[in-house]
Design a protein around this motif. Structure first.
Motif, mmCIF file in Angstrom:
data_model
loop_
_atom_site.group_PDB
_atom_site.id
_atom_site.type_symbol
_atom_site.label_atom_id
_atom_site.label_comp_id
_atom_site.label_asym_id
_atom_site.label_seq_id
_atom_site.Cartn_x
_atom_site.Cartn_y
_atom_site.Cartn_z
ATOM 1 N N ASP A 83 0.808 -1.168 -0.279
ATOM 2 C CA ASP A 83 0.028 0.057 0.185
ATOM 3 C C ASP A 83 0.761 1.242 0.134
ATOM 4 N N ALA A 84 1.954 1.139 0.844
ATOM 5 C CA ALA A 84 2.849 2.214 0.606
ATOM 6 C C ALA A 84 3.001 2.823 -0.615
ATOM 7 N N ILE A 85 3.692 1.762 -1.243
ATOM 8 C CA ILE A 85 4.103 2.029 -3.039
ATOM 9 C C ILE A 85 3.039 2.524 -3.582
ATOM 10 N N HIS A 86 1.731 1.594 -3.718
ATOM 11 C CA HIS A 86 0.649 2.061 -4.526
ATOM 12 C C HIS A 86 0.081 3.629 -4.119
ATOM 13 N N LEU A 87 -0.193 3.864 -2.931
ATOM 14 C CA LEU A 87 -0.376 5.244 -2.394
ATOM 15 C C LEU A 87 0.550 6.157 -2.757
ATOM 16 N N SER A 88 1.467 5.893 -2.505
ATOM 17 C CA SER A 88 2.760 6.990 -3.093
ATOM 18 C C SER A 88 2.623 7.533 -4.474
ATOM 19 N N LEU A 89 2.532 6.211 -5.480
ATOM 20 C CA LEU A 89 2.671 6.303 -6.945
ATOM 21 C C LEU A 89 1.237 7.251 -7.217
ATOM 22 N N LYS A 90 0.162 6.938 -6.593
ATOM 23 C CA LYS A 90 -1.259 7.588 -6.820
ATOM 24 C C LYS A 90 -1.037 8.970 -6.568
ATOM 25 N N ALA A 91 -0.436 9.261 -5.563
ATOM 26 C CA ALA A 91 -0.380 10.532 -4.740
ATOM 27 C C ALA A 91 0.671 11.695 -5.492
ATOM 28 N N VAL A 92 1.543 10.988 -6.466
ATOM 29 C CA VAL A 92 2.394 11.966 -7.186
ATOM 30 C C VAL A 92 1.818 11.910 -8.737
ATOM 31 N N GLY A 93 0.650 11.124 -8.745
ATOM 32 C CA GLY A 93 -0.044 11.368 -10.007
ATOM 33 C C GLY A 93 0.209 10.429 -11.112
ATOM 34 N N ILE A 94 0.536 9.122 -10.759
ATOM 35 C CA ILE A 94 0.853 8.016 -11.534
ATOM 36 C C ILE A 94 -0.712 7.354 -11.779
ATOM 37 N N GLY A 95 -0.892 6.986 -13.006
ATOM 38 C CA GLY A 95 -2.147 6.260 -13.292
ATOM 39 C C GLY A 95 -2.105 5.774 -14.822
ATOM 40 N N GLU A 96 -3.515 5.436 -15.165
ATOM 41 C CA GLU A 96 -3.627 4.914 -16.446
ATOM 42 C C GLU A 96 -2.806 5.385 -17.601
ATOM 43 N N LYS A 122 1.973 18.835 0.684
ATOM 44 C CA LYS A 122 0.776 18.457 -0.135
ATOM 45 C C LYS A 122 0.532 17.070 -0.398
ATOM 46 N N VAL A 123 1.346 16.621 -1.081
ATOM 47 C CA VAL A 123 1.508 15.039 -1.244
ATOM 48 C C VAL A 123 1.097 14.289 -0.088
ATOM 49 N N ALA A 124 1.866 14.453 1.096
ATOM 50 C CA ALA A 124 1.536 13.803 2.228
ATOM 51 C C ALA A 124 0.111 13.914 2.576
ATOM 52 N N ASN A 125 -0.574 15.225 2.561
ATOM 53 C CA ASN A 125 -1.913 15.254 2.835
ATOM 54 C C ASN A 125 -2.835 14.511 1.914
ATOM 55 N N ASP A 126 -2.516 14.472 0.516
ATOM 56 C CA ASP A 126 -3.402 13.453 -0.444
ATOM 57 C C ASP A 126 -3.086 12.013 0.274
ATOM 58 N N ILE A 127 -1.953 11.666 0.534
ATOM 59 C CA ILE A 127 -1.629 10.335 1.167
ATOM 60 C C ILE A 127 -2.661 10.096 2.428
ATOM 61 N N ARG A 128 -2.641 11.215 3.162
ATOM 62 C CA ARG A 128 -3.304 10.781 4.518
ATOM 63 C C ARG A 128 -4.913 10.668 4.399
ATOM 64 N N LYS A 129 -5.377 11.230 3.158
ATOM 65 C CA LYS A 129 -6.704 11.220 2.623
ATOM 66 C C LYS A 129 -6.814 9.673 1.920
ATOM 67 N N PHE A 130 -5.941 9.522 1.022
ATOM 68 C CA PHE A 130 -6.187 8.090 0.529
ATOM 69 C C PHE A 130 -6.120 6.820 1.591
ATOM 70 N N ARG A 131 -5.400 6.964 2.779
ATOM 71 C CA ARG A 131 -5.365 6.028 3.554
ATOM 72 C C ARG A 131 -6.653 5.749 4.365
ATOM 73 N N ASN A 132 -7.586 6.828 4.379
ATOM 74 C CA ASN A 132 -8.582 6.953 5.063
ATOM 75 C C ASN A 132 -9.900 7.373 4.430
ATOM 76 N N HIS A 133 -10.036 6.455 3.256
ATOM 77 C CA HIS A 133 -11.438 6.519 2.511
ATOM 78 C C HIS A 133 -11.579 8.033 1.933
ATOM 79 N N GLY A 134 -10.283 8.566 1.764
ATOM 80 C CA GLY A 134 -10.633 10.178 1.092
ATOM 81 C C GLY A 134 -11.123 11.148 1.746
ATOM 82 N N SER A 135 -10.978 10.922 3.125
ATOM 83 C CA SER A 135 -11.415 11.910 4.172
ATOM 84 C C SER A 135 -10.390 12.345 4.914
ATOM 85 N N SER A 136 -10.453 13.774 5.401
ATOM 86 C CA SER A 136 -9.785 14.171 6.338
ATOM 87 C C SER A 136 -10.468 14.397 7.796
#
Ligand SMILES: *Cc1c(COP(=O)(O)O)cnc(C)c1O
Length: 365
Positions: free
Chosen positions: A61-74, A202-216
């Protein structure tokens, strides 16, 4: 058969401290995202001299969420190594991006940085080096390439907690460093867990949201996220072990130097580059008599494991990528020749000597 790693010995040494902290957590009745997770995040952040640290449910998950938070996708491409645990490529595929493999160096088994540029295309968005077996990848060269081509760098530090290059810790070079607390890792919990370290708030705050259902918080959901939190009980156990991590890594290094002195004449031993501080998550020898050595060890009740017998490009699950034998010759050859021997802080030196005697006899007979 002796175990490859005996986690019980360590538990018995720290048992009293573990009992106290577990009792404290269980009485607190705060089991998810409480004080122990924050305290562990702060300790690991300071240890790496970075701005942010975020506990998550696993290294994958650490790798997955980091990639997503720096904008890696489809449609994106992520350059990585074929000689690693499967989760490295899996995390890339979860984002919709494609892992693009680059062959490895024969000495450290890390990604061969001299081959990276040839694999960069318009779709390349990131490099995902793995500090395999606890030896740091060549991060200075990787960061130079990333700057030149404007690529993100996510470090897979699942095997390298405490490793460094010229004194700078792995995980602190790139856009994010990803750790696993799987029980057998250098810093291991008593269940699953992971952590991401990074510099960007900013990336850290996105990861904090991703780990918790997109919620702060407050049942407001700003995006789709995941359930990927490190739990308080694992964080408590990790706090007890974190205090000792430098000592544990030093003990691993002492064991490695004993193996080196006994085995270096008969098999290929791990290399430690002059600028590197290796933490020996694995102690991995190399020999063209690998299977014979393994059989002889096993006949004597001594453990050894092949990390990894099949490079990722030849894994059945990645058949859709249409790789062939011969695509990454160094990784393929290494997969046929490597053998990991037991290494952990409490490993018995008589057992190490017994292992070495069998190996020497197998190779020289
Ligand atoms: C262990 C490991 C992972 C995955 O970590 P989990 O916590 O098991 O999800 C990823 N990459 C490498 C190189 C690993 O060794």
């Amino acid at each position: 058969m002796k175990p490859m790693i005996d986690l019980r010995k360590q538990y018995l040494e720290i048992k009293d401290e573990i009992s106290v902290i577990l009792d404290d957590i269980l009485r607190s009745s705060q089991y998810i995202l409480g004080r122990k997770v924050s305290e562990l995040e702060e300790n690991i952040r300071a240890y790496h001299a970075v701005e942010e640290a975020i506990g998550v449910a696993s290294g994958t998950d650490a790798i997955h969420l980091s990639l997503k938070a720096v904008g890696i996708g489809e449609g994106d491409e992520v350059i990585t190594t074929p000689f690693t645990f499967f989760a490295t490529a899996e995390a890339v595929l979860y984002t919709g991006a494609k892992p693009v493999f680059v062959d490895i160096e024969p000495e450290t088994y890390n990604i061969d940085v001299s081959l990276i540029e040839k694999k960069i295309t318009k779709k390349t968005k990131a490099i995902l080096p793995v500090h395999i077996f606890g030896h740091p990848a060549d991060m200075n060269a990787i960061m130079d390439i990333a700057r030149e081509y404007n690529l993100k760098v996510i470090e897979d530090c699942a095997q390298s907690f405490g490793a460094s290059l010229n004194g700078r810790k792995t995980g602190s070079f790139g856009d994010a460093g990803c750790f696993s607390f799987y029980p057998s890792k250098n810093l291991g919990a008593y269940g699953d867990g992971g952590m991401i370290i990074l510099h960007d708030k900013k990336v850290a705050n996105d990861i904090r949201k991703f780990r918790n259902h997109g919620s702060s918080g407050g049942y407001r959901h700003e995006c789709l996220g995941y359930n990927s939190r490190l739990d308080e009980i694992q964080a408590g156990i990790l706090l007890v072990k974190f205090k000792r991590i430098d000592e544990y890594n030093r003990m691993r290094r002492d064991k490695a130097s004993i193996y080196n002195s006994l085995l270096s004449d008969v098999v290929g031993c791990p290399v430690e580059k002059s600028e590197a501080f290796h933490v020996y998550h694995q102690y991995t020898i190399r020999s063209d008599k690998r299977d014979f050595i393994r059989q002889k060890l096993s006949d004597s009740g001594l453990p050894s494991v092949v990390y990894y017998p099949i490079p990722l490009h030849l894994q059945e699950a990645l058949r859709f990528m249409e790789h062939r034998e011969g695509d990454f010759p160094v990784a393929e050859r290494v997969s046929r020749e490597v053998l990991s021997l037991p290494i952990y802080p409490e490993l018995d030196e008589d057992d190490m000597r017994a292992t070495c005697e069998i190996i020497i006899r197998a190779v020289t007979q």
